[in-house]
Design an enzyme around this catalytic site. Structure first.
Site, PDB file in Angstrom:
ATOM      1  CB  SER A  66      -8.246   3.458   2.746  1.00 34.03           C
ATOM      2  OG  SER A  66      -7.785   2.903   3.392  1.00 34.03           O
ATOM      3  CE  LYS A  78      -3.779   2.271   2.535  1.00 31.30           C
ATOM      4  NZ  LYS A  78      -4.732   1.523   3.467  1.00 31.30           N
ATOM      5  CB  SER A 136      -8.235   0.451   5.874  1.00 30.86           C
ATOM      6  OG  SER A 136      -8.915   1.687   5.803  1.00 30.86           O
TER       7      SER A 136
END
Lengths: 476, 79
Positions: free
Chosen positions: A143, A68, A167
């Site tokens: 996210s 990420k 997330s």
């Protein structure tokens, strides 16, 4: 090479010399080159090879992974999905990256995310949304949506995400993969671009539960660079996955199956309810003792979260000042203008919204009414879990109230988007570990449903054991 | 933005329904208090990060305005 490789497949293939680490790496690089345009899962790709992949005794040696874009890899760009960091180059490795490097992991690239991890759909990314690989008109969740999409589309073998209010778990649910948020304090956040420091936790997103255990083995442990990591013996999480779960006490919170107060339209969808209840009966067949429990304050979790998280955001994001790194406005004449213009130009709408909310909640006249009140209710939420874990060993329920929604469907209504985290947020507030595993397809939409398992602090072992056996039962 | 913030604050108001009398706030969940380390850095450094020319360059190098090893900022007081 068309197989959807797991970590175990790669280690075995490498050991049997079915392929080389170079071949696997170029297989994935080529695949990303062909398919990423359609998904926008990766924001950037990396082309260096980790020479440590030749390490013999690591189960992650030579395994290609996606990271990420809020975690730092020395010498590469980390945007956190924001214009303000568009050209920011990491000056060091995050602790999780250092650990993965030493284990011989190959990094394929950095994945898309909601700006500073603020969102549940990747629609808040400054670099365009990621598409759900199962339905390109839908969001992958967020996210960590880029990471979940990359795993689901087999554009990597596993990925790292971060989870502040869901997330990792919510995108895992929407994309039909496995996502674990470890106990707060289990994994170091050094080198993770902070959003909400009392809640953030890094965790793996993988294709199965065994792989999650392998990655957790590698990334967890106390770290002198993160004073919130806890000194505690780290078990081999793969070791007891097969140990029987007969007689295990499973709690089903009744509050997770009713609509949250005030928003009757936003309750649990009936198809998610059905899928989740099917899985609960599978646990019963595995010999677990199912009982209904109550977490009476869960309905307040989201309200608590939307005070605590923005408060911490307003403080953490103060460091983006246009002076030391990141976007710096060229049209400023004074120091104050540099701050104001750089931040106004660099941040998107959601960070601005949260910075304002947080600054308001922490301001002297409102601190007691908002921030302190929220921390007190948080205490009650934690006590609910403590009471529950006096009676049961694990808690199960849905990961998200619905399946993946359409791109654009909720972007005009922030509150409706926030409600997508209603079942994941309480877990972060209490610092507990939780996992989302695929739970079949919804009977109406045909889209993927996620099943959430929550364990007591530092009991990832039980959590993974239940997830692993449930996964195996449904495979057979 | 104004309507959105009002609707979020409206949602948050429901916390007033919770009786928190005598409840201690929970600011963090690990229970850790003051994580200490030995104060014995090796000569010339912090011991954790080795600060050298290269790292210094990486850290200072991204500032939009700089001079030698220092970050420059616009004037604070009017001349």
């Amino acid at each position: 090479m068309t197989k959807n490789y797991t970590i175990k497949d790669i280690s075995e293939g490498l050991a049997k010399k079915e392929f080389s680490a170079e071949e696997i790496l170029s297989h994935y690089s080529n695949k990303i080159g062909l398919e990423n345009k359609k998904l926008n899962a990766y924001l950037s790709t990396l082309d260096f090879q980790n020479s440590k992949f030749k390490i013999q005794n690591s189960s992650l040696a030579g395994v290609p992974a996606a990271i990420k874009d809020n975690m730092l890899i020395d010498g590469t760009v980390a945007t956190a999905g924001s214009k303000i960091l568009e050209n920011y180059t990491s000056a060091y490795d995050a602790t999780v990256i250092d650990k993965l490097k030493k284990a011989g992991v190959q990094f394929l690239g950095k994945t898309n995310m909601d700006e500073f991890a603020m969102g549940s759909s990747v629609e808040n990314s400054a670099f365009g949304p990621t598409k759900n690989p199962h339905d390109l008109e839908r969001v992958p969740g967020g996210s960590s949506g880029g990471s979940a999409a990359a795993v689901a589309a087999d554009l990597c073998v596993f990925a790292l995400g971060s989870d502040t209010g869901g997330s990792i778990r919510q995108p895992a649910s929407f994309c039909g993969v496995v996502g674990l948020k470890p106990t707060y304090g289990r994994v170091s956040r050094h080198g993770l671009i902070a959003m909400s420091s009392s809640l953030d936790q890094i965790g793996p997103i993988t294709k199965n539960v065994y792989d999650t255990a392998l990655v957790l083995n590698t990334i967890c442990g106390q770290d002198k660079f993160d004073s919130t990591t806890v000194s505690r013996e780290v078990p081999d999480f793969t070791k007891n996955l097969d140990k029987s779960i007969k007689g295990l006490r499973v709690g089903v919170p009744k509050e997770y199956f009713t609509a949250p107060t005030g928003r009757q339209d936003e309750g649990l969808s009936s198809e998610v309810r059905i899928s989740v209840q099917n899985y609960i009966s599978e646990l019963e067949k595995l010999g677990c003792e199912i009982s209904e429990i109550s977490l009476p304050h869960s309905e307040y979790a989201l309200a608590v979260y939307y005070i605590i998280m923005p408060s911490e955001v307003s403080s953490n994001l103060a460091r983006f000042d246009g002076i030391r790194y990141g976007h710096s406005s060229q049209k400023s004449k004074t120091l104050l203008e540099v701050y104001e213009n750089s931040r106004s130009e660099g941040f998107g709408a959601e960070p601005k919204r949260r910075i304002m909310l947080g600054t308001f909640a922490l301001s002297s006249g409102y601190y007691d009414a908002y921030y302190l009140k929220a921390q007190k209710v948080r205490s009650l939420i934690k006590k609910d879990f403590d009471n529950a874990f006096g009676k049961v060993d694990i808690i199960v329920g849905p990961t998200a109230p619905t399946t993946a929604f359409k791109i654009g469907e909720k972007s005009g209504d922030p509150l409706s988007m926030y409600l997508s985290d209603i079942y994941t947020v309480p877990v972060n507030l209490a610092g507990l570990p939780a996992i989302s595993i695929p739970c079949g397809k919804g009977s109406e939409s045909g889209l993927l449903v996620g099943f959430q398992i929550i364990a007591n602090s530092f009991d990832e072992e039980t959590l993974l054991r239940v997830a692993y056996q449930l996964e195996n039962k449904l495979k057979s | 933005m104004k309507t959105e913030l009002s609707s979020i604050l409206g949602y948050i108001e429901q916390l007033n329904n919770v009786n928190t009398e005598g409840v201690e706030p929970l600011f963090q969940t690990t229970g850790l208090v003051n994580s200490m380390r030995e104060d014995n850095p090796p000569a010339g450094g912090r011991g954790d990060f080795e600060m050298d020319e290269q790292l210094n360059g990486k850290l200072i190098g991204q500032a939009p305005d700089k001079q030698e090893r220092f970050i420059k900022v616009k004037s604070i007081l009017n001349k």
